[in-house]
Write a protein that holds these residues in place. Structure first.
Motif, PDB file in Angstrom:
ATOM      1  N   ARG A 168       0.824  -1.211   0.000  1.00 53.38           N
ATOM      2  CA  ARG A 168       0.000   0.000   0.000  1.00 53.38           C
ATOM      3  C   ARG A 168       0.853   1.254   0.000  1.00 53.38           C
ATOM      4  N   VAL A 169       1.924   1.246   0.776  1.00 54.71           N
ATOM      5  CA  VAL A 169       2.804   2.412   0.791  1.00 54.71           C
ATOM      6  C   VAL A 169       3.445   2.612  -0.572  1.00 54.71           C
ATOM      7  N   ARG A 170       3.876   1.513  -1.193  1.00 53.79           N
ATOM      8  CA  ARG A 170       4.494   1.606  -2.514  1.00 53.79           C
ATOM      9  C   ARG A 170       3.498   2.165  -3.530  1.00 53.79           C
ATOM     10  N   ALA A 171       2.277   1.641  -3.518  1.00 54.45           N
ATOM     11  CA  ALA A 171       1.253   2.140  -4.438  1.00 54.45           C
ATOM     12  C   ALA A 171       0.916   3.595  -4.132  1.00 54.45           C
ATOM     13  N   GLY A 172       0.867   3.934  -2.833  1.00 46.06           N
ATOM     14  CA  GLY A 172       0.554   5.304  -2.447  1.00 46.06           C
ATOM     15  C   GLY A 172       1.601   6.291  -2.908  1.00 46.06           C
ATOM     16  N   ILE A 173       2.866   5.897  -2.812  1.00 44.00           N
ATOM     17  CA  ILE A 173       3.940   6.786  -3.265  1.00 44.00           C
ATOM     18  C   ILE A 173       3.831   7.032  -4.765  1.00 44.00           C
ATOM     19  N   GLY A 174       3.580   5.955  -5.521  1.00 42.86           N
ATOM     20  CA  GLY A 174       3.413   6.122  -6.964  1.00 42.86           C
ATOM     21  C   GLY A 174       2.233   7.005  -7.305  1.00 42.86           C
ATOM     22  N   TYR A 175       1.134   6.807  -6.582  1.00 36.85           N
ATOM     23  CA  TYR A 175      -0.068   7.614  -6.814  1.00 36.85           C
ATOM     24  C   TYR A 175       0.202   9.081  -6.521  1.00 36.85           C
ATOM     25  N   VAL A 176       0.882   9.352  -5.409  1.00 33.46           N
ATOM     26  CA  VAL A 176       1.155  10.740  -5.036  1.00 33.46           C
ATOM     27  C   VAL A 176       2.105  11.390  -6.033  1.00 33.46           C
ATOM     28  N   MET A 177       3.101  10.666  -6.493  1.00 31.05           N
ATOM     29  CA  MET A 177       4.047  11.237  -7.456  1.00 31.05           C
ATOM     30  C   MET A 177       3.324  11.631  -8.751  1.00 31.05           C
ATOM     31  N   VAL A 178       2.466  10.731  -9.232  1.00 31.93           N
ATOM     32  CA  VAL A 178       1.712  11.044 -10.445  1.00 31.93           C
ATOM     33  C   VAL A 178       0.778  12.223 -10.210  1.00 31.93           C
ATOM     34  N   SER A 179       0.115  12.227  -9.053  1.00 31.15           N
ATOM     35  CA  SER A 179      -0.811  13.323  -8.745  1.00 31.15           C
ATOM     36  C   SER A 179      -0.078  14.650  -8.599  1.00 31.15           C
ATOM     37  N   MET A 180       1.127  14.615  -8.036  1.00 36.04           N
ATOM     38  CA  MET A 180       1.898  15.849  -7.913  1.00 36.04           C
ATOM     39  C   MET A 180       2.326  16.380  -9.277  1.00 36.04           C
ATOM     40  N   LEU A 237      -2.294   8.569 -20.198  1.00 34.85           N
ATOM     41  CA  LEU A 237      -1.981   9.093 -18.868  1.00 34.85           C
ATOM     42  C   LEU A 237      -2.628   8.250 -17.774  1.00 34.85           C
ATOM     43  N   SER A 238      -2.924   6.986 -18.083  1.00 33.86           N
ATOM     44  CA  SER A 238      -3.717   6.153 -17.181  1.00 33.86           C
ATOM     45  C   SER A 238      -2.937   5.002 -16.553  1.00 33.86           C
ATOM     46  N   ALA A 239      -1.637   4.874 -16.834  1.00 32.43           N
ATOM     47  CA  ALA A 239      -0.898   3.688 -16.398  1.00 32.43           C
ATOM     48  C   ALA A 239      -0.814   3.577 -14.879  1.00 32.43           C
ATOM     49  N   TRP A 240      -0.950   4.691 -14.181  1.00 36.76           N
ATOM     50  CA  TRP A 240      -0.825   4.679 -12.726  1.00 36.76           C
ATOM     51  C   TRP A 240      -1.991   3.996 -12.023  1.00 36.76           C
ATOM     52  N   LEU A 241      -3.183   4.021 -12.620  1.00 39.33           N
ATOM     53  CA  LEU A 241      -4.387   3.627 -11.889  1.00 39.33           C
ATOM     54  C   LEU A 241      -4.446   2.138 -11.536  1.00 39.33           C
ATOM     55  N   PRO A 242      -4.218   1.203 -12.477  1.00 41.96           N
ATOM     56  CA  PRO A 242      -4.356  -0.209 -12.104  1.00 41.96           C
ATOM     57  C   PRO A 242      -3.372  -0.676 -11.044  1.00 41.96           C
ATOM     58  N   ASP A 243      -2.273   0.032 -10.869  1.00 41.26           N
ATOM     59  CA  ASP A 243      -1.324  -0.342  -9.822  1.00 41.26           C
ATOM     60  C   ASP A 243      -1.678   0.277  -8.477  1.00 41.26           C
ATOM     61  N   ALA A 244      -2.362   1.415  -8.493  1.00 43.45           N
ATOM     62  CA  ALA A 244      -2.631   2.146  -7.245  1.00 43.45           C
ATOM     63  C   ALA A 244      -3.893   1.656  -6.544  1.00 43.45           C
ATOM     64  N   LEU A 309      -8.664  -6.284 -12.659  1.00 45.69           N
ATOM     65  CA  LEU A 309      -9.534  -6.376 -13.834  1.00 45.69           C
ATOM     66  C   LEU A 309     -10.539  -5.225 -13.846  1.00 45.69           C
ATOM     67  N   LEU A 310     -11.155  -4.962 -12.694  1.00 48.28           N
ATOM     68  CA  LEU A 310     -12.111  -3.855 -12.617  1.00 48.28           C
ATOM     69  C   LEU A 310     -11.416  -2.511 -12.799  1.00 48.28           C
ATOM     70  N   SER A 311     -10.175  -2.400 -12.334  1.00 50.07           N
ATOM     71  CA  SER A 311      -9.433  -1.147 -12.516  1.00 50.07           C
ATOM     72  C   SER A 311      -9.196  -0.865 -13.995  1.00 50.07           C
ATOM     73  N   PHE A 312      -8.889  -1.900 -14.767  1.00 51.39           N
ATOM     74  CA  PHE A 312      -8.695  -1.695 -16.200  1.00 51.39           C
ATOM     75  C   PHE A 312     -10.020  -1.390 -16.904  1.00 51.39           C
ATOM     76  N   THR A 313     -11.117  -2.027 -16.475  1.00 52.20           N
ATOM     77  CA  THR A 313     -12.400  -1.674 -17.089  1.00 52.20           C
ATOM     78  C   THR A 313     -12.805  -0.245 -16.722  1.00 52.20           C
ATOM     79  N   LEU A 314     -12.425   0.188 -15.528  1.00 49.81           N
ATOM     80  CA  LEU A 314     -12.650   1.590 -15.156  1.00 49.81           C
ATOM     81  C   LEU A 314     -11.970   2.526 -16.141  1.00 49.81           C
ATOM     82  N   VAL A 315     -10.698   2.261 -16.437  1.00 50.95           N
ATOM     83  CA  VAL A 315      -9.975   3.072 -17.414  1.00 50.95           C
ATOM     84  C   VAL A 315     -10.694   3.030 -18.757  1.00 50.95           C
ATOM     85  N   SER A 316     -11.087   1.829 -19.170  1.00 54.36           N
ATOM     86  CA  SER A 316     -11.714   1.666 -20.476  1.00 54.36           C
ATOM     87  C   SER A 316     -12.967   2.525 -20.618  1.00 54.36           C
TER      88      SER A 316
END
Length: 533
Positions: A168-180, A237-244, A309-316
């Motif tokens: 979770r911390v790893r995903a959170g750091i990636g999410y925050v970096m992209v959001s910043m 610009l969506s690659a961050w979401l399925p990992d976060a 799987l749901l995260s990728f359908t969300l992007v779609s």
């Protein structure tokens, strides 16, 4: 002050005060929960009232502190909060989702099975998230839209990393970096807008951007689109979401998937229709919409974990909304608005259902699931929103997609017709993906799952240390806590209501689309002196 003017700030003010109160009463979890439910219930009621008032009276604008427009021709000097049919609809839908998800989280124990999680900060942070959502939908200027995004960012980082596991911390750091990065780009866009026009008020900008050169307008719009596209998870610009998203507890993933990307879509709608309506970048948006649809759904096909799987359908399906905006006609905008509301409800429901599957099956991996049809209630809780997402008639997903396809046909360009074909293909592939989940997780016996034996290896619980997942035996099928099941069923009911009342709901979306495209009522409400409407 009118009733509407008094109600308008409340979707921001109530959650902010509620967050402070719940933080003060942290040692008293029952009081925390009562305050949170009362606040979000009140916000839902306020949103419903604003929905009625805007549909009856038109756009409502409030200048905080009374620093509104003057007879000297100056625009609002203070913060403008604006509610039109679009923002009122977003407020109502987001409030319903926030309320249902927090009930689900309370029913789950707000800890996803880990007693070490600091649950006392969950509800204050959650209310801060609600305040950020309200600010984003009400903001009448770019800077306060930025503030809303930043409140969302701060709260979502805490919620995403709650519990402190390495994943979770790893995903959170990636999410925050992209959001910043997104926030930095947004700040650059704000600076460019102010340098070119001398204002950040959206209504004033609508009157001034037409005086800019075509190249300057396109450059500023492109910068804002990149910032909003990251937040909305538009390809590339969506690659961050399925990992976060999949690493967070089910309630957090659900509210993120349902709401946060839609705030970005809302910002795209505002920028496209209010600030830069000329449509010079519509071909770029159409291509981005097509690629978002296809890349997202192909990514979903390759997944074996339900949350990913749901995260990728969300992007779609973000691509459908961008498609409706980019075809630049009233039918497309109405379809996009309706589809945004539909998708917020359905996507949140599916992630909550995934949390129930995880609780029942001990995992969200299709490699380890099977036999869940032994719980008919759980099967129905997943099947109904899955069919809705796939666009099976007569569900609301079908209605929204038909409107978008009609808008593409009305546009008539080669690119628009290509999007029509891409949308149909994406819908069929979405059904394929949902059918794979159904056949593997529900119909297939668990013993036939490739890794199904892992979950049944111990009579009670087996912990997979590598993935930090607890697998439980199958003796608890059907034992779903009412606190988790009831809000999920409630959201299913809301989704079905959008189907049963499709005529009035889509009629409202059509009026919202006409108001968004016309711009005149929004501009007049904000810039006309003489008090709040």
């Amino acid at each position: 002050m009118s009733l509407a003017a008094a109600l308008t700030p409340l979707p921001v003010l109530l959650p902010t005060l509620g967050a402070a109160l719940t933080l003060v009463v942290g040692p008293r979890p029952r009081v925390q929960r009562a305050i949170t439910l009362a606040v979000l219930g009140a916000v839902t009621a306020v949103g419903a009232a604003l929905l009625y008032l805007t549909d009856r009276d038109g756009t409502l604008a409030v200048s905080v502190g009374g620093w509104g427009p003057t007879d000297a021709g100056l625009g609002p000097l203070g913060i403008s909060l604006v509610v039109d049919r679009l923002s009122a609809l977003m407020l109502v839908v987001s409030a319903i989702v926030l309320l249902c998800v927090v009930v689900y989280a309370i029913g789950q124990g707000v800890r996803d099975g880990d007693d070490r999680q600091p649950v006392s900060i969950f509800l204050p942070t959650y209310l801060s998230l609600a305040a950020g959502v309200g600010m984003a939908f009400l903001a009448g200027d770019l800077f306060n839209l930025f503030v809303g995004f930043e409140v969302l960012l701060a709260a979502s980082f805490v919620l995403l990393t709650i519990g402190g596991s390495a994943d979770r911390v790893r995903a959170g750091i990636g999410y925050v970096m992209v959001s910043m990065v997104s926030s930095l780009i947004f700040l650059v866009g704000i600076a460019l807008v102010y340098a070119a026009t001398g204002t950040l008020n959206l209504a004033e900008l609508a009157t001034r951007t037409g005086d800019l050169g075509a190249g300057i307008r396109s450059a500023i719009f492109a910068v804002l689109l990149v910032a909003f596209g990251i937040k909305a998870a538009v390809f590339p610009l969506s690659a961050w979401l399925p990992d976060a998203y999949p690493t967070a507890p089910a309630p957090i993933t659900a509210v993120f998937a349902g709401l946060l990307t839609k705030v970005g879509v809302y910002a795209i709608i505002r920028a496209h229709s209010l600030l830069f309506p000329a449509g010079r970048l519509d071909p770029v948006l159409l291509v981005a919409a097509l690629l978002t649809m296809l890349v997202g759904i192909f990514g979903a096909i390759a997944q074996s974990d339900i949350k990913r799987l749901l995260s990728f359908t969300l992007v779609s399906h973000i691509g459908f909304m961008v498609f409706g905006v980019a075809v630049a006609n009233e039918t497309g905008m109405a379809g996009a608005i309706y589809y945004v509301a539909h998708h917020i409800i359905v996507m949140t429901t599916l992630f909550l259902a995934a949390g129930l599957i995880e609780r029942q099956g001990g995992s969200s991996s299709l490699q380890r699931l099977g036999g869940l049809a032994a719980s008919p209630l759980l099967a129905a809780v997943f099947l109904v929103p899955a069919l809705n997402l796939g666009g099976i008639p007569p569900f609301s997903g079908f209605i929204g997609k038909v409107a978008l396809l009609q808008a593409g046909a009305e546009n008539g360009s080669v690119l628009a017709w290509t999007l029509v074909g891409g949308a149909v293909a994406t819908s069929l592939l979405t059904l394929l993906v949902m059918a794979r989940v159904w056949t593997r997780a529900f119909w297939r016996p668990r013993v036939d799952a490739p890794e199904g034996a892992l979950a049944a290896a111990a009579p009670s619980v087996l912990l997979d240390e590598a993935e930090d997942i607890a697998f439980v035996d199958r003796d608890d099928v059907g034992r779903m806590p009412a606190g988790m099941l009831v809000p999920t069923v409630a959201l299913i009911a809301v989704g079905l209501a959008m189907t049963v009342a499709a005529g009035p709901v889509f009629g409202y979306a059509g009026r919202a689309a006409a108001e968004v495209i016309d711009r005149g009522e929004y501009i007049s409400a904000v810039l006309t002196p003489g008090g709040d409407r």
